[in-house]
Motif scaffolding. Structure first.
Motif, PDB file in Angstrom:
ATOM      1  N   THR A  38       1.042  -1.190   0.098  1.00 39.96           N
ATOM      2  CA  THR A  38       0.026   0.042  -0.020  1.00 39.96           C
ATOM      3  C   THR A  38       0.948   1.350  -0.102  1.00 39.96           C
ATOM      4  OG1 THR A  38      -1.617  -1.238   1.289  1.00 39.96           O
ATOM      5  CG2 THR A  38      -1.887   1.233   1.067  1.00 39.96           C
ATOM      6  N   PRO A  39       0.832   2.315  -0.939  1.00 36.70           N
ATOM      7  CA  PRO A  39       1.566   3.344  -0.930  1.00 36.70           C
ATOM      8  C   PRO A  39       1.568   4.197   0.216  1.00 36.70           C
ATOM      9  CG  PRO A  39      -0.262   3.706  -2.385  1.00 36.70           C
ATOM     10  CD  PRO A  39      -0.417   2.191  -1.817  1.00 36.70           C
ATOM     11  N   ASP A  40       2.203   5.102   0.547  1.00 42.13           N
ATOM     12  CA  ASP A  40       2.141   5.964   1.802  1.00 42.13           C
ATOM     13  C   ASP A  40       1.150   6.770   1.972  1.00 42.13           C
ATOM     14  OD1 ASP A  40       4.777   4.720   3.003  1.00 42.13           O
ATOM     15  OD2 ASP A  40       5.847   6.156   1.802  1.00 42.13           O
ATOM     16  N   ALA A  41       0.755   7.240   0.762  1.00 44.50           N
ATOM     17  CA  ALA A  41      -0.075   8.444   0.749  1.00 44.50           C
ATOM     18  C   ALA A  41      -1.271   7.860  -0.089  1.00 44.50           C
ATOM     19  CB  ALA A  41       0.221   9.621   0.348  1.00 44.50           C
ATOM     20  N   LEU A  42      -2.648   7.720   0.524  1.00 40.69           N
ATOM     21  CA  LEU A  42      -3.663   7.172  -0.441  1.00 40.69           C
ATOM     22  C   LEU A  42      -4.672   8.297  -0.581  1.00 40.69           C
ATOM     23  CD1 LEU A  42      -4.264   3.805   1.321  1.00 40.69           C
ATOM     24  CD2 LEU A  42      -3.761   4.226  -1.200  1.00 40.69           C
ATOM     25  N   PRO A  43      -5.340   8.354  -1.845  1.00 41.31           N
ATOM     26  CA  PRO A  43      -6.351   9.524  -1.781  1.00 41.31           C
ATOM     27  C   PRO A  43      -7.490   9.262  -0.824  1.00 41.31           C
ATOM     28  CG  PRO A  43      -6.404   7.973  -3.534  1.00 41.31           C
ATOM     29  CD  PRO A  43      -5.204   7.495  -2.829  1.00 41.31           C
ATOM     30  N   GLN A  44      -8.066  10.578  -0.152  1.00 41.52           N
ATOM     31  CA  GLN A  44      -8.896  10.276   0.818  1.00 41.52           C
ATOM     32  C   GLN A  44     -10.256  10.172   0.340  1.00 41.52           C
ATOM     33  OE1 GLN A  44      -8.654  13.671   3.697  1.00 41.52           O
ATOM     34  NE2 GLN A  44      -6.616  13.229   3.878  1.00 41.52           N
ATOM     35  N   ASN A  45     -10.474  10.245  -0.990  1.00 43.64           N
ATOM     36  CA  ASN A  45     -11.831   9.929  -1.706  1.00 43.64           C
ATOM     37  C   ASN A  45     -11.855   8.637  -2.398  1.00 43.64           C
ATOM     38  OD1 ASN A  45     -12.538  12.459  -0.839  1.00 43.64           O
ATOM     39  ND2 ASN A  45     -11.643  13.627  -2.545  1.00 43.64           N
ATOM     40  N   LEU A  82      -6.047   1.112   9.693  1.00 45.48           N
ATOM     41  CA  LEU A  82      -4.938   1.820  10.035  1.00 45.48           C
ATOM     42  C   LEU A  82      -4.158   2.311   8.820  1.00 45.48           C
ATOM     43  CD1 LEU A  82      -3.911   0.092  13.210  1.00 45.48           C
ATOM     44  CD2 LEU A  82      -5.116   2.236  13.182  1.00 45.48           C
ATOM     45  N   VAL A  83      -4.141   1.380   7.961  1.00 47.66           N
ATOM     46  CA  VAL A  83      -3.232   1.721   6.737  1.00 47.66           C
ATOM     47  C   VAL A  83      -3.914   2.659   5.704  1.00 47.66           C
ATOM     48  CG1 VAL A  83      -1.785   0.917   4.820  1.00 47.66           C
ATOM     49  CG2 VAL A  83      -1.389  -0.202   7.128  1.00 47.66           C
ATOM     50  N   PHE A  84      -5.132   2.019   5.436  1.00 47.21           N
ATOM     51  CA  PHE A  84      -6.041   2.742   4.473  1.00 47.21           C
ATOM     52  C   PHE A  84      -6.665   3.994   4.569  1.00 47.21           C
ATOM     53  CE2 PHE A  84      -5.600  -1.486   2.304  1.00 47.21           C
ATOM     54  CZ  PHE A  84      -5.929  -1.080   1.211  1.00 47.21           C
ATOM     55  N   TYR A  85      -6.519   3.943   5.950  1.00 46.31           N
ATOM     56  CA  TYR A  85      -7.143   5.453   6.432  1.00 46.31           C
ATOM     57  C   TYR A  85      -6.174   6.184   7.402  1.00 46.31           C
ATOM     58  CZ  TYR A  85     -11.300   3.266   4.487  1.00 46.31           C
ATOM     59  OH  TYR A  85     -12.149   2.516   3.725  1.00 46.31           O
ATOM     60  N   ARG A  86      -4.870   6.211   6.895  1.00 46.87           N
ATOM     61  CA  ARG A  86      -3.763   6.729   7.741  1.00 46.87           C
ATOM     62  C   ARG A  86      -4.193   8.231   7.903  1.00 46.87           C
ATOM     63  NH1 ARG A  86      -0.301   5.589   4.174  1.00 46.87           N
ATOM     64  NH2 ARG A  86       0.254   3.580   5.171  1.00 46.87           N
ATOM     65  N   ASN A  87      -3.989   8.468   9.245  1.00 51.37           N
ATOM     66  CA  ASN A  87      -4.375  10.183   9.556  1.00 51.37           C
ATOM     67  C   ASN A  87      -5.787  10.593   9.497  1.00 51.37           C
ATOM     68  OD1 ASN A  87      -1.515  10.379  10.142  1.00 51.37           O
ATOM     69  ND2 ASN A  87      -0.902  10.739   7.958  1.00 51.37           N
ATOM     70  N   GLN A  88      -6.626   9.628   9.136  1.00 53.04           N
ATOM     71  CA  GLN A  88      -8.015   9.993   8.982  1.00 53.04           C
ATOM     72  C   GLN A  88      -8.619   9.327  10.310  1.00 53.04           C
ATOM     73  OE1 GLN A  88      -9.794   9.285   4.860  1.00 53.04           O
ATOM     74  NE2 GLN A  88      -7.764   8.709   4.487  1.00 53.04           N
ATOM     75  N   HIS A  89      -8.435  10.071  11.529  1.00 55.01           N
ATOM     76  CA  HIS A  89      -8.837   9.609  12.466  1.00 55.01           C
ATOM     77  C   HIS A  89     -10.216   9.373  12.836  1.00 55.01           C
ATOM     78  CE1 HIS A  89      -4.770  10.222  13.648  1.00 55.01           C
ATOM     79  NE2 HIS A  89      -4.846  11.480  13.872  1.00 55.01           N
ATOM     80  N   LYS A  90     -10.958  10.063  12.158  1.00 54.21           N
ATOM     81  CA  LYS A  90     -12.507   9.913  12.280  1.00 54.21           C
ATOM     82  C   LYS A  90     -12.812   8.379  11.501  1.00 54.21           C
ATOM     83  CE  LYS A  90     -14.090  14.587  12.937  1.00 54.21           C
ATOM     84  NZ  LYS A  90     -14.980  15.607  12.475  1.00 54.21           N
TER      85      LYS A  90
END
Length: 610
Positions: free
Chosen positions: A347-354, A468-476
């Motif tokens: 999984t890449p470090d940055a995933l699109p949030q949409n 945790l990986v797919f929604y990294r930094n998206q705490h909600k």
């Protein structure tokens, strides 16, 4: 230096407080109850039966509320004289008195006896009607309040944590830090004061270590450490309290929670670790080799180093237990890791949030097909495999359960498979079912069939890692999905168990690792991980201490506590072996020492990885 000194000081305070706890609470019954009934042990009460029916002989039977669909068991035979006996004080009992000649029920009484209490049962006839027999219980000497040591221990630890918090707040004050620096090294005062972390050399020393651990989610190590420390405490005896031991059959106690949680968080770590190594360019074959080698090491440590059957003396191959906690962990780790390596993509470090919803599920549908197939295999083997002398789909404990109809059917298909594949001598010889259900068949709670559901709960933990990986930094998103999984699995458990202990389609059962046990413990695990993640990694209201440190060195703490269990200072000869206070103090102190050891190793950057 200040923080480490405080930790040592608080550890000494903990030790002294717990020793004082054992000394104070162990004497609460020595001068009273033991003079009345010196043969009583923990969880026992003394019962004197008075026969006022001078012309009658009768037998007294007993039945524990914990024993589901059990036949009454003989307690004592009473002739014309009074008779004394010992009764269980852990759970409510029903005493039934039957006439010897006709087996007619004269009377019965339901009562909760308390530890070390002295009781009398008066069996007498009504003056108006001699056929009307009554049974009355009176308390001759008051029982001991056996939960007092737990209350004292709670207050001790609460006080210690309050002192620790207060001291840590004081050490964060600049004036205090500067004063300590002057006292520690007056020659370099100015340089030390100008350095926020203290000596520049110390800052350099920690820089590499903290950079290596800064990307770790502290909540995962905290969760693992919490499960591990509870596991150490209950393995050491849990103060001799029944609710800190494994449930006899259906249902849950505190001891039944921790191993599945450890398996769950292992699954979470598997995904995070393999995903990280795949992103760094490691080949799948290289990772497969590491997985196999680690699994072999875990299995061999469990087989030869901390084999439970060593408690019966030196072992030979004929009585070596093949399965166990580490053996099950090794097999589970191997299966889940291989399953992940077969289908996972880095999984890449940055995933699109949409991204599309449920991406962490849909992208891995082949894995879910395999997991559901494994669960179907468990259901088919459990309910369809013919077991000689037992009904199809039997999930009971055998022994005196089911009114004694199937005494040798402990565990149904699960027990039968282990006895056939591994052999009777190579499985656990004293399962928890023999405490209440008086079973005589060996049964292994870490057997072959239950390992299938261990894989399932680890895979659910793997799913937590994907979130945790797919929604990294998206705490909600992370918190919301953890909560949704917890509710979903909780609903499945409610349906399977019908919200009852024994009457459901598939009861919650740790010995069997039943489907409802997996869904229930996974529901708890998702919710607990949610809370710890929110407090530790999102809001940073809690550092995870003290559980974070043993969580970073889990294999060392687990193996160490098993190997050195009988060594001082983890165990010593007690003055009163029937005291919950001394047992609790000993077990809590031993557990606290392992937390301190983990903390020291953390500070020294010593981690045992296999």
């Amino acid at each position: 230096m200040g923080c480490l000194t405080c930790t040592y000081a608080l550890s000494i305070l903990t030790a002294l407080s717990l020793i004082l706890l054992g000394t104070c609470t162990s004497g609460q019954h020595t001068d009273t109850v033991f003079k009345r009934a010196s043969h009583l042990k923990m969880d026992e009460a003394f019962l004197l039966i008075h026969n006022e029916l001078k012309s009658e002989k009768f037998e007294v039977f007993w039945l524990s509320d914990q024993c589901f669909q059990c036949a009454y068991q003989p307690l004592v035979h009473v002739r014309k004289e009074n008779v004394s006996t010992v009764v269980d004080a852990r759970h409510p009992l029903t005493l039934q008195i039957n006439e010897t000649s006709t087996n007619r029920v004269l009377c019965s009484i339901h009562y909760t006896f308390r530890e070390f209490g002295n009781y009398s049962v008066w069996v007498k006839a009504s003056p108006a009607d001699h056929n009307n027999i009554s049974c009355d219980i009176i308390i001759d000497y008051n029982p001991v309040y056996s939960y007092l040591p737990i209350i004292v221990a709670f207050l001790v630890y609460l006080g210690i944590f309050c002192v620790f918090y207060l001291v840590s707040c004081i050490f964060r004050l600049d004036s205090v830090r500067n004063w300590l620096c002057k006292k520690m090294n007056p020659v370099e005062t100015d340089r030390l004061i100008n350095s926020e972390l203290g000596s520049p050399s110390r800052a350099d020393l920690y820089q590499e270590f903290h950079s290596a651990t800064s990307n770790r989610l502290r909540s995962l190590d905290t969760f693992r450490g919490l499960a591990l420390i509870i596991m150490v405490f209950v393995n050491y005896g849990g103060g001799g309290y029944w609710f800190f031991k494994h449930q006899s059959w259906n249902g849950l106690t505190l001891a039944d929670l921790v191993f599945p949680w450890f398996v769950f968080i292992m699954g979470t770590s598997i995904y995070l670790s393999l995903n990280s190594m795949l992103r760094k360019g490691n080949t799948r074959w290289k990772l497969f080799g590491k997985v196999v080698w680690r699994s072999i090491q875990l299995f061999l440590i469990g087989l030869f180093v901390i084999n439970e059957n060593y408690c019966h003396g030196p072992l030979s191959w004929s009585d070596l237990r093949i399965m166990g906690v580490l053996q099950r962990l090794s097999v589970t780790y191997l299966v889940v890791s291989v399953l992940e390596l077969l289908f996972a993509k880095p999984t890449p470090d940055a995933l699109p949030q949409n991204c599309f919803p449920l991406q962490d599920l849909v992208l891995f549908w082949p894995q879910w097909v395999i997991i559901l197939t494994l669960e179907a295999a468990w259901l088919c083997l459990t309910y369809l495999l013919p077991v000689p002398g037992c009904p199809a789909g039997y999930l009971g404990p055998g022994g005196i359960g089911d009114f004694g109809k199937f005494p040798n059917c402990t565990g149904g298909a699960a027990g039968y498979i282990d006895r056939m594949v591994l052999g009777k001598g190579h499985i656990y010889q004293h399962p928890s079912s023999n405490v209440i259900y008086k079973t005589t068949m060996p049964y292994d709670p870490e057997g072959i069939l239950g390992t299938i559901n261990s894989v399932v709960i680890a895979f659910l933990g793997l799913q937590a890692g994907k979130i945790l990986v797919f929604y990294r930094n998206q705490h909600k998103q992370v918190v919301g999905r953890f909560f949704a999984w917890s509710i979903l699995l909780g609903v499945v458990s409610a349906v399977l168990t019908k919200c009852s202990k024994n009457e459901g389609f598939i009861p919650v059962n740790k010995n069997l690792w039943s489907v409802s046990y997996v869904t229930t413990l996974s529901s708890f695990a998702f919710f607990l991980l949610l809370l710890i993640y929110f407090l530790v990694d999102v809001k940073k209201l809690w550092s995870g201490a003290p559980f974070y440190y043993p969580g970073m060195n889990s294999i060392l703490v687990y193996v160490g506590h098993e190997v050195f269990e009988d060594y001082f200072p983890f165990k010593w000869k007690m003055q009163d072996i029937y005291s919950h206070g001394e047992h609790l103090a000993q077990n809590l102190l031993a557990t606290s020492i392992w937390v301190l050891i983990a903390y020291i190793l953390y500070r020294k950057k010593i981690f045992w990885k296999i």
